[in-house]
Design a protein around this motif. Structure first.
Motif, mmCIF file in Angstrom:
data_model
loop_
_atom_site.group_PDB
_atom_site.id
_atom_site.type_symbol
_atom_site.label_atom_id
_atom_site.label_comp_id
_atom_site.label_asym_id
_atom_site.label_seq_id
_atom_site.Cartn_x
_atom_site.Cartn_y
_atom_site.Cartn_z
ATOM 1 N N GLY A 180 49.135 38.761 41.160
ATOM 2 C CA GLY A 180 48.394 38.025 42.187
ATOM 3 C C GLY A 180 46.999 38.590 42.391
ATOM 4 N N GLY A 181 46.857 39.881 42.141
ATOM 5 C CA GLY A 181 45.532 40.476 42.127
ATOM 6 C C GLY A 181 45.126 41.175 43.405
ATOM 7 N N GLN A 182 43.987 41.857 43.287
ATOM 8 C CA GLN A 182 43.401 42.583 44.411
ATOM 9 C C GLN A 182 42.898 41.580 45.438
ATOM 10 O OE1 GLN A 182 43.025 46.141 44.597
ATOM 11 N NE2 GLN A 182 44.524 46.072 42.953
ATOM 12 N N LYS A 268 38.613 43.978 47.073
ATOM 13 C CA LYS A 268 37.415 43.135 47.083
ATOM 14 C C LYS A 268 36.809 43.153 45.695
ATOM 15 C CE LYS A 268 32.803 43.317 49.276
ATOM 16 N NZ LYS A 268 31.986 44.040 48.281
ATOM 17 N N SER A 278 39.431 48.666 45.253
ATOM 18 C CA SER A 278 40.856 48.352 45.139
ATOM 19 C C SER A 278 41.495 48.539 46.516
ATOM 20 C CB SER A 278 41.520 49.252 44.101
ATOM 21 O OG SER A 278 41.281 50.597 44.409
ATOM 22 N N GLN B 144 47.348 32.695 36.906
ATOM 23 C CA GLN B 144 46.402 33.735 37.314
ATOM 24 C C GLN B 144 45.407 34.090 36.218
ATOM 25 O OE1 GLN B 144 45.844 34.690 40.315
ATOM 26 N NE2 GLN B 144 47.486 33.434 41.072
ATOM 27 N N MET B 238 37.993 43.196 38.279
ATOM 28 C CA MET B 238 39.300 43.828 38.399
ATOM 29 C C MET B 238 40.395 43.113 37.619
ATOM 30 S SD MET B 238 39.785 45.708 42.001
ATOM 31 C CE MET B 238 38.530 45.056 43.031
ATOM 32 N N ARG B 239 40.065 41.974 37.023
ATOM 33 C CA ARG B 239 41.121 41.232 36.336
ATOM 34 C C ARG B 239 40.860 41.092 34.857
ATOM 35 N NH1 ARG B 239 44.248 37.487 40.221
ATOM 36 N NH2 ARG B 239 45.644 38.077 38.570
ATOM 37 N N ASN B 330 44.945 45.389 36.343
ATOM 38 C CA ASN B 330 45.680 45.703 37.555
ATOM 39 C C ASN B 330 46.649 46.867 37.346
ATOM 40 O OD1 ASN B 330 46.281 45.474 40.289
ATOM 41 N ND2 ASN B 330 45.932 43.288 40.208
#
Lengths: 360, 421
Positions: A180-182, A268, A278, B144, B238-239, B330
């Motif tokens: 789902g992610g940060q 964010k 994170s 995602q 971040m992904r 992640n």
């Protein structure tokens, strides 16, 4: 079974669908030549081009797990109001764009009639980025779609009004991998027990060296159980991450009671003001309680209530916490700081307070 | 007793009574998710099931109900694909097919949408028609990683379904140890902050790596994401293993008459509170009583905040391009890695410049393919092998923008001649 027929089509490895034909004519005309935008009201904005053109956008939330019927309904609205085009945001909202301002209200009315709420732009709660869960994933401890539905039911008004200090992004994940992610607030499964091993099936289902190599703390060792090759876990070392379960389905990490939820805050991606960050663990041991997950909802609700009351305009969750300090965050959100919220893994020291700076 | 349609388990007698005339079996727990104001995926699934009477939908809802009851998942993976490909279909077999035979197979097509998730209704209706013909009719928008996911098809229908989708211009996305489907923000299609044409770069790069998307050949996954400005609406940093984030290197463009308009509308206090004081490097100044602002661009870190607050008055500079950050991923298994700066500024306007980026990526992927371990993302490989070794191997020049500060320990080694005295 379908009757086997001669295959005549030769695959074209085309990669992503071409953009050609996917863009609204006003978009094509003003591509790369936009001047500025303005929020008109919740879920509605306008972009002005250097050409003088105006392009209105109406954004609506969707269930994400859609059906062909819903998508066709959306297409009907796009044909009627947006000249046959639409786009989706990465948080599963659909956007209709058009040049005629008078279409805004009738479109909103029709969207609400088919149950799609309009909102989610700027300083409000955007829809939850979430994972597949029990519906489709092979390693889930929960149904992320259900959690997302339950949480968004509670935050429905926050999606449709502009009362948050800045945007609030949420995510839900059905294991600690956190697909789902940060996010500003993330609801993530947390396993609490080492895997349960099915020694009868393990050697037939799993490549042993692969499962051994998968463990980040070298806690898995080969063993023999009842004359069968199998694996054992050093439970002292195990960090209950679940990595082995992905490689070996006989190392069951999920458990109806011991797989719980944790809530994380302050993630964010944007570079605006503060650097990307994170997220941090702020609540744990929350039961996985379908179909409404009330305990999860209560924690998320308290965090957002505190942020809404205390954040200054444009402060994201992490920036608000940075200003008031973690101690006060825990007080305001009525959460308790526990020993497991002190990092005990790699790079842990980077999260320790290496100063005398303390708020009393 | 066969009292649940298409299934071998038993249900409550009263529920069966209430369910007369319906195609689907009772799902009392899932039905709880039909309340509330947020759109319900369960309502959608049930309506589709009743309309199409597809046994797969009935079986899957029965199994999902069972998951809600037992709080466990019941899908296992496998290997279903189409001719010539080794990835792109997520294989799902029910682990309890004796209980729910109609849920026996429930595979998923990952389809690569256009960059920025732009669609025409013609394109989407075509997908809907093909999908309803061959699959369940469930559509996940979006996964995602940025895929249009068509959830629920049986193996013997996959090839025909793929051929029809492929003829309509669609191709499968990545899965497993491949280049994955990429994601982009809305980009220059509808955003004034776009600093490069991320949609064009996305399309070109992913078309270039189509072969590596369809056949798993790497240690692990390799994800690209393209955000056209540092707001990073594609969540690239971040992904994505490879995050290409738009930026500029000259001065922010200011239109002072629009600064004045902003101050007139929101007031001078708001200018201080929301713009001047929120600049992370204190690069913005304003003299009390005036209606202008000054920006010290040498101090500006291109964070986007002031441009977000006053988009009519401020725009990115004219010399635009992108920063390349790498290693984002992640949690699993080393903890969260945020992508780190590799190349602070690249021009990506021309085909040649995009080609150059792809050539640089080829070198990077080659290095990772050699140096990486099984199931190791490139950020983890770089951390294990060493950033210096990585930079030297792929020919990226070390630069001060890569660090927040120079190192604080002395444990490095210069090249030396070990045969000399």
């Amino acid at each position: 079974m379908n009757a086997p027929t001669e295959r005549t089509w030769k695959t074209i490895e085309s990669g992503p669908h071409t953009l050609e034909g996917a863009l609204h004519p006003v978009v094509v005309k003003n591509y790369g030549k936009w001047k500025y935008h303005k929020l008109i009201k919740p879920g509605v904005m306008v972009h002005y081009g250097h050409s003088g053109d105006a392009l209105y956008t109406v954004r609506a939330g969707t269930p994400r797990q859609n059906t062909v019927d819903l998508v066709r309904n959306i297409c009907d609205l796009a044909d009627q109001y947006a000249d046959g085009f639409m786009r989706f945001t990465i948080r599963n909202s659909v956007e209709f764009m058009f040049a005629d301002e008078s279409r805004i209200e009738p479109l909103i009315k029709e969207l609400e009639e088919i149950g799609l709420p309009v909102g989610g732009i700027a300083n409000c709660v955007a829809p939850i980025a979430h994972t597949q869960g029990w519906l489709h994933c092979d390693i889930p401890a929960t149904d992320a779609s259900g959690v997302a539905k339950g949480v968004m039911d509670n935050l429905y008004d926050e999606f449709k009004t502009l009362e948050m200090p800045n945007k609030v992004r949420l995510s839900t994940s059905c294991c600690s991998i956190n697909c789902g992610g940060q996010a500003d607030v993330a609801i993530v499964v947390k396993h609490t027990r080492p895997p349960r091993i099915d020694h009868n099936l393990l050697s037939t289902l799993c490549e042993l060296p692969k499962a051994v190599a998968r463990c980040p703390v070298a806690a898995i060792r080969p063993t023999i159980v009842n004359d069968k090759r199998s694996l054992m876990v050093d439970e002292e070392k195990c960090i209950v991450c679940g990595a082995c379960f992905g490689a070996c389905p006989s190392m069951e990490i999920n458990h109806p009671e011991h797989s719980q939820f944790a809530v994380w805050v302050g993630g964010k991606n944007s570079n605006a003001r503060s650097k990307p960050q994170s997220m941090s663990l702020v609540a744990e041991g929350i039961p996985n309680n379908p179909p409404h997950w009330p305990e999860v909802n209560a924690v998320v609700g308290r965090i957002l209530k505190a942020y809404k009351a205390g954040g200054k305009p444009w402060e994201r969750m992490n920036e608000w916490i940075d200003r008031i300090g973690w101690k006060r965050f825990f007080e305001e959100a009525e959460l308790s700081f526990e020993i497991d919220m002190i990092d005990s893994y790699r790079h842990a020291r980077t999260t320790f307070n290496q100063s005398t700076h303390v708020r009393f | 007793m066969e009292d649940i349609k298409g299934a071998g388990n038993s249900g409550d007698g009263q529920e069966m009574e209430d369910n007369k005339g319906k195609f689907l079996n009772p799902t009392p727990i899932l039905d709880e998710l039909e309340g509330g104001q947020w759109p319900s995926f369960i309502t959608g699934f049930k309506e589709l099931g009743e309309r199409t009477e597809k046994p797969m939908i009935r079986g899957v809802l029965d199994q999902l109900e069972y998951s809600y009851k037992t709080k466990m998942g019941y899908w296992k993976g496998g290997m279903v694909t189409v001719k010539g490909y080794g990835a792109g279909i997520i294989t799902r077999y029910s682990m309890i097919k004796d209980k729910f035979p109609e849920a026996k197979e429930f595979h998923t097509f990952r389809i690569q949408p256009a960059a920025g998730l732009h669609y025409s209704t013609k394109m989407l209706r075509e997908v809907c028609d093909i999908w309803e013909k061959h699959g369940s009719g469930f559509m996940n928008m979006h996964g995602q990683s940025g895929n249009l996911q068509l959830i629920g098809i049986e193996q013997d229908k996959t090839q025909e379904c793929f051929d029809e989708l492929n003829q309509a211009g669609w191709d499968l996305g990545g899965a497993g140890a491949t280049v994955r489907t990429a994601a982009s923000c809305v980009g220059p299609a509808r955003c004034e902050q776009a600093c490069y044409d991320n949609l064009k770069v996305h399309e070109k790069v992913l078309k270039n790596y189509a072969g590596m998307t369809h056949r798993p050949e790497f240690n692990y996954k390799m994800k690209f994401k393209f955000s056209a400005c540092p707001n990073d609406c594609a969540n690239a940093i971040m992904r994505a293993d490879v995050a290409l984030i738009g930026t500029w290197r000259d001065s922010i463009q200011i239109e002072q008459e629009n600064v004045k308009e902003w101050i007139d509308e929101y007031g001078e206090d708001a200018l201080y509170e929301q713009v001047v004081n929120m600049c992370p490097t204190k690069a913005i100044s304003h003299k009390v009583g005036t209606s202008t602002i000054e920006i010290e661009n040498k101090d500006c870190v291109r964070c986007m905040h002031c441009l977000n607050v006053m988009p009519k008055a401020l725009s990115p500079g004219k010399e635009r391009g992108a920063s390349l950050l790498m290693g984002g991923k992640n949690t699993l298994k080393v903890g969260v890695n945020i992508g780190s700066m590799m190349i602070p500024f690249m021009k990506l306007d021309t085909d040649e410049e995009i080609e150059e980026f792809i050539e640089q990526m080829d070198e990077i992927i080659d290095w990772w393919d050699d140096a990486g371990f099984d199931h190791e993302r490139i950020g983890e490989t770089i951390e294990r092998v060493g950033m210096k070794q990585f930079l030297e191997a792929v020919g990226i020049k070390a630069n001060i923008d890569m660090v927040v500060r120079p190192r604080d320990n002395p444990y490095y080694k210069k090249k030396y001649d070990s045969t000399a005295d």
